[in-house]
Motif scaffolding. Structure first.
Motif, mmCIF file in Angstrom:
data_model
loop_
_atom_site.group_PDB
_atom_site.id
_atom_site.type_symbol
_atom_site.label_atom_id
_atom_site.label_comp_id
_atom_site.label_asym_id
_atom_site.label_seq_id
_atom_site.Cartn_x
_atom_site.Cartn_y
_atom_site.Cartn_z
ATOM 1 N N GLU A 201 50.543 -25.979 6.325
ATOM 2 C CA GLU A 201 51.836 -25.918 6.941
ATOM 3 C C GLU A 201 52.468 -25.498 5.402
ATOM 4 O OE1 GLU A 201 55.310 -29.541 8.519
ATOM 5 O OE2 GLU A 201 52.962 -29.818 7.836
ATOM 6 N N GLN A 202 52.107 -26.479 4.273
ATOM 7 C CA GLN A 202 52.634 -26.712 3.182
ATOM 8 C C GLN A 202 52.911 -25.019 2.228
ATOM 9 O OE1 GLN A 202 49.383 -29.252 1.420
ATOM 10 N NE2 GLN A 202 51.119 -29.919 -0.322
ATOM 11 N N LYS A 205 54.714 -22.395 4.366
ATOM 12 C CA LYS A 205 56.731 -22.563 4.038
ATOM 13 C C LYS A 205 56.808 -21.792 2.644
ATOM 14 C CE LYS A 205 59.827 -26.524 3.558
ATOM 15 N NZ LYS A 205 60.333 -27.834 3.449
#
Length: 270
Positions: A201-202, A205
């Motif tokens: 997810e990091q 993004k």
């Protein structure tokens, strides 16, 4: 990220920069690392089947990457001795370990947006981790483990690690990012490994931001701004950026000491 103007002067107007001795030092360490990790798990050269030679004839010379490598320079005898010491420490202290599935100098080409891609080399790629070998003036400038999850270079490498796993049908939820840092300080020659993990997810993004920056770069390039109008391109938000990594080569331009034209002429004579 650091400075739009620096990127614009370097990559759009292609103002040259002088080769730096520190780059030569780092390149030589990287070449030794490539030989170490390129050997088989027992330390044998994959081609000759003999024990790998980490310091063959000419090892002290530095070349850039490419099909026709350019000679950059040679490290001094003192630096040669220090590099050998640091490499021995890296091996003995377990900073450099030949783990299965490793790929040294892993090259990659990833599309970012239409007609824009990132091309690079990852110092050491593992199935679920990426390592970057760093040399620094002293450990004061070395990144901490807490710095790594926001490091642009490592996040790009982590994205490549996730993409490769996906292409191979492997599911990764996290990737380990790591710096193996070699201190050039003769009073404190140390090697330190720091690592952290980043989530899928990091990284995704972050990648969305890379896409937006790539579009901004394309817009700046297409604007056709003349080099003499450098003041119209945003400079750094933090003035410390001007002194980072040994100092920006274009400080004399931003400081109005010389024009881009005079800068180019000076570098050509150096």
């Amino acid at each position: 990220d650091d400075c739009r103007r620096k990127w614009w002067l370097s990559k759009v107007h292609r103002l040259p920069e002088l080769d730096r001795g520190f780059q030569i030092y780092g390149n030589v360490i990287h070449a030794v690392a490539d030989r170490f990790f390129g050997a088989d798990d027992l330390g044998y050269d994959r081609k000759t089947k003999q024990p790998v030679e980490l310091f063959p004839a000419g090892w002290e010379k530095s070349y850039d990457r490419g099909a026709n490598p350019k000679y950059l320079g040679t490290v001094t005898p003192q630096e040669q001795a220090q590099i050998k010491l640091l490499v021995r420490k890296a091996i003995e202290e377990g900073v450099w370990v030949r783990t299965p599935g490793r790929e040294p100098e892993a090259s990659f080409f990833r599309k970012v947006a239409d007609r824009i891609a990132i091309i690079g080399y990852i110092d050491l790629m593992l199935p679920d981790a990426v390592h970057d070998h760093k040399s620094t003036k002293n450990m004061t400038y070395a990144k901490s483990a807490g710095d790594l999850p926001t490091n642009t270079q490592l996040l790009i490498y982590a994205k490549e690690c996730f993409d490769r796993a996906d292409e191979q049908g492997r599911r990764l939820d996290t990737v380990t990012v790591r710096h193996n840092t070699f201190s050039k300080d003769p009073q404190n020659p140390v090697v330190r490994a720091v690592s952290n993990t980043v989530t899928r997810e990091q990284v995704m993004k972050f990648w969305a931001g890379v896409v937006e920056r790539a579009k901004e770069m394309r817009k700046l390039k297409k604007a056709g701004v003349a080099a003499e109008a450098w003041f119209g391109v945003a400079g750094p938000k933090d003035k410390k950026t001007c002194e980072a990594y040994g100092g920006c080569a274009f400080r004399t331009i931003c400081g109005k000491v010389e024009t881009p034209e005079k800068y180019r002429a000076r570098i050509a004579l150096a």
